[in-house]
Design a protein around this motif. Structure first.
Motif, PDB file in Angstrom:
ATOM      1  N   ALA A  89       3.609  15.265   3.761  1.00 53.17           N
ATOM      2  CA  ALA A  89       2.889  14.148   3.681  1.00 53.17           C
ATOM      3  C   ALA A  89       2.796  13.024   3.218  1.00 53.17           C
ATOM      4  O   ALA A  89       2.663  11.574   3.673  1.00 53.17           O
ATOM      5  N   ALA A  90       2.669  13.258   2.209  1.00 48.47           N
ATOM      6  CA  ALA A  90       2.648  12.382   0.778  1.00 48.47           C
ATOM      7  C   ALA A  90       4.055  11.717   1.116  1.00 48.47           C
ATOM      8  O   ALA A  90       3.994   9.850   0.702  1.00 48.47           O
ATOM      9  N   ARG A  91       5.471  12.121   1.714  1.00 48.84           N
ATOM     10  CA  ARG A  91       6.473  11.303   1.558  1.00 48.84           C
ATOM     11  C   ARG A  91       6.547   9.752   2.313  1.00 48.84           C
ATOM     12  O   ARG A  91       7.213   9.383   2.954  1.00 48.84           O
TER      13      ARG A  91
ATOM     14  N   SER B 258       5.037  11.729  -3.898  1.00 49.27           N
ATOM     15  CA  SER B 258       4.427  10.658  -3.411  1.00 49.27           C
ATOM     16  C   SER B 258       5.603   9.298  -3.951  1.00 49.27           C
ATOM     17  O   SER B 258       5.811   9.450  -5.253  1.00 49.27           O
ATOM     18  N   PRO B 259       5.744   8.608  -3.017  1.00 52.55           N
ATOM     19  CA  PRO B 259       6.691   7.116  -3.411  1.00 52.55           C
ATOM     20  C   PRO B 259       6.272   6.914  -4.356  1.00 52.55           C
ATOM     21  O   PRO B 259       6.616   5.184  -5.016  1.00 52.55           O
TER      22      PRO B 259
ATOM     23  N   ARG C 289       0.872  -1.531  -0.194  1.00 51.94           N
ATOM     24  CA  ARG C 289       0.068  -0.211  -0.312  1.00 51.94           C
ATOM     25  C   ARG C 289       0.713   0.856   0.126  1.00 51.94           C
ATOM     26  O   ARG C 289       0.476   1.887  -0.301  1.00 51.94           O
ATOM     27  N   GLY C 290       1.867   1.497   0.809  1.00 48.01           N
ATOM     28  CA  GLY C 290       2.766   2.266   0.718  1.00 48.01           C
ATOM     29  C   GLY C 290       3.584   2.768  -1.064  1.00 48.01           C
ATOM     30  O   GLY C 290       4.018   4.044  -1.565  1.00 48.01           O
ATOM     31  N   GLN C 291       3.212   1.839  -1.978  1.00 45.31           N
ATOM     32  CA  GLN C 291       3.194   1.923  -3.030  1.00 45.31           C
ATOM     33  C   GLN C 291       2.217   2.742  -3.738  1.00 45.31           C
ATOM     34  O   GLN C 291       2.530   2.469  -5.340  1.00 45.31           O
TER      35      GLN C 291
ATOM     36  N   ALA D 100       5.150   7.102 -13.373  1.00 43.68           N
ATOM     37  CA  ALA D 100       4.096   6.175 -12.280  1.00 43.68           C
ATOM     38  C   ALA D 100       2.619   6.366 -13.443  1.00 43.68           C
ATOM     39  O   ALA D 100       1.959   6.306 -14.467  1.00 43.68           O
ATOM     40  N   THR D 101       1.873   4.568 -12.803  1.00 47.44           N
ATOM     41  CA  THR D 101       0.997   4.533 -13.605  1.00 47.44           C
ATOM     42  C   THR D 101      -0.555   5.227 -13.206  1.00 47.44           C
ATOM     43  O   THR D 101      -0.623   5.350 -11.894  1.00 47.44           O
ATOM     44  N   LEU D 102      -1.054   5.359 -13.942  1.00 42.88           N
ATOM     45  CA  LEU D 102      -2.639   6.148 -13.311  1.00 42.88           C
ATOM     46  C   LEU D 102      -3.140   6.142 -13.840  1.00 42.88           C
ATOM     47  O   LEU D 102      -3.856   5.926 -14.843  1.00 42.88           O
TER      48      LEU D 102
END
Length: 276
Positions: free
Chosen positions: A107-109, A167-168, A83-85, A202-204
């Motif tokens: 905070a996204a990080r 975000s990561p 979920r962190g990904q 990233a996949t969107l």
């Protein structure tokens, strides 16, 4: 990150027994780095799809794979790591009202930070230039040190989208990000989001009510109706005829107008009595 759903069925947690599932036998695949928009009338299952893809709602049937992993077969620790990904952006961003915008964006990080750095970052933002750069892509650089509760609804939505750029995560799941934005801001925000995902690899997957924006900015369009896949096509192949069929009985949503209210029935004028 690759996303794969095979014959997925899903029900809303609050759905009554016997109620039709929100997703019905949905099969869908996105390759790593792809960008796709999901359109369809209200109640089509768009938000449920994102919650399933985010491993927040387990399917009641079928299978889900994220990056080749079956999330619901993982240990709790491995599921947290997966979920962190993922980055899930709801329509109303969960931003603490008294927090500064810089802190809310950074905070996204947190999923990639240890406990000590996470706690420190809440009081001492450690990448102010990075936060400003992410906000500036949404024309919000001047709001860096504002409090969240002093922003408009549209500004809060754009802050929520700016978090994705920091975000990561390698899979971005964005739900109705334009509901509080005017057409100019909507086009700018979607462009920044799509470009940011492409730059990050990233996949969107984004759900949109604004069909014209989806067609203009996303190479792939997924149409949902009544929880089932209506079509999955390149944007250039989504014809007006397909859209009218997708939004049948919901034409006001396709046109971007509110439903026409039925005129109230005429009532007889009240009788007036004169007393002498």
């Amino acid at each position: 990150m690759e996303l794969a759903l095979d014959a997925v069925e899903a029900r809303h947690p609050a759905a009554r027994p016997g109620h039709a599932p929100a997703l019905r036998g949905l099969t869908l695949r996105l390759g790593a780095g792809e960008a796709a928009a999901v359109i369809g009338p209200s109640g089509a299952g768009k938000t449920t799809l994102l919650h399933v893809a985010a491993a927040a709602l387990p399917p009641s049937g079928g299978t889900l794979a994220l990056g080749g992993q079956a999330p619901w077969a993982l240990s709790p620790r491995a599921l947290r790591a997966l979920r962190g990904q993922l980055f899930l952006a709801p329509q109303v961003p969960p931003l603490p009202p008294r927090q500064r915008v810089v802190t809310a964006v950074l905070a996204a990080r947190l999923p990639s930070l240890g406990l000590a750095r996470s706690l420190r970052s809440l009081f001492y933002p450690d990448d102010i230039p990075g936060a400003w750069a992410a906000l500036e892509r949404f024309d919000l650089g001047d709001k860096l040190f504002e409090r969240v509760d002093r922003l408009s609804g549209g500004e809060r939505q754009r802050v929520g989208l700016a978090r994705a750029l920091l975000s990561p995560a390698s899979l971005w799941l964005v739900d109705e990000p334009l509901s509080a934005l005017d057409p100019t801001r909507a086009a700018q925000a979607v462009s920044a989001l799509v470009d940011g995902a492409r730059e990050r690899g990233a996949t969107l997957l984004a759900t949109l009510h604004q069909v014209d924006v989806a067609l203009a900015h996303f190479p792939r369009i997924i149409g949902l109706r009544d929880g089932a896949l209506a079509f999955d096509l390149p944007a250039a192949q989504v014809t007006p005829e397909r859209l009218r069929a997708l939004y049948a009985q919901h034409e006001h949503e396709l046109l971007g107008a509110p439903p026409v209210a039925e005129a109230p029935a005429a009532t007889a004028a009240p009788a007036v009595m004169h007393c002498r």
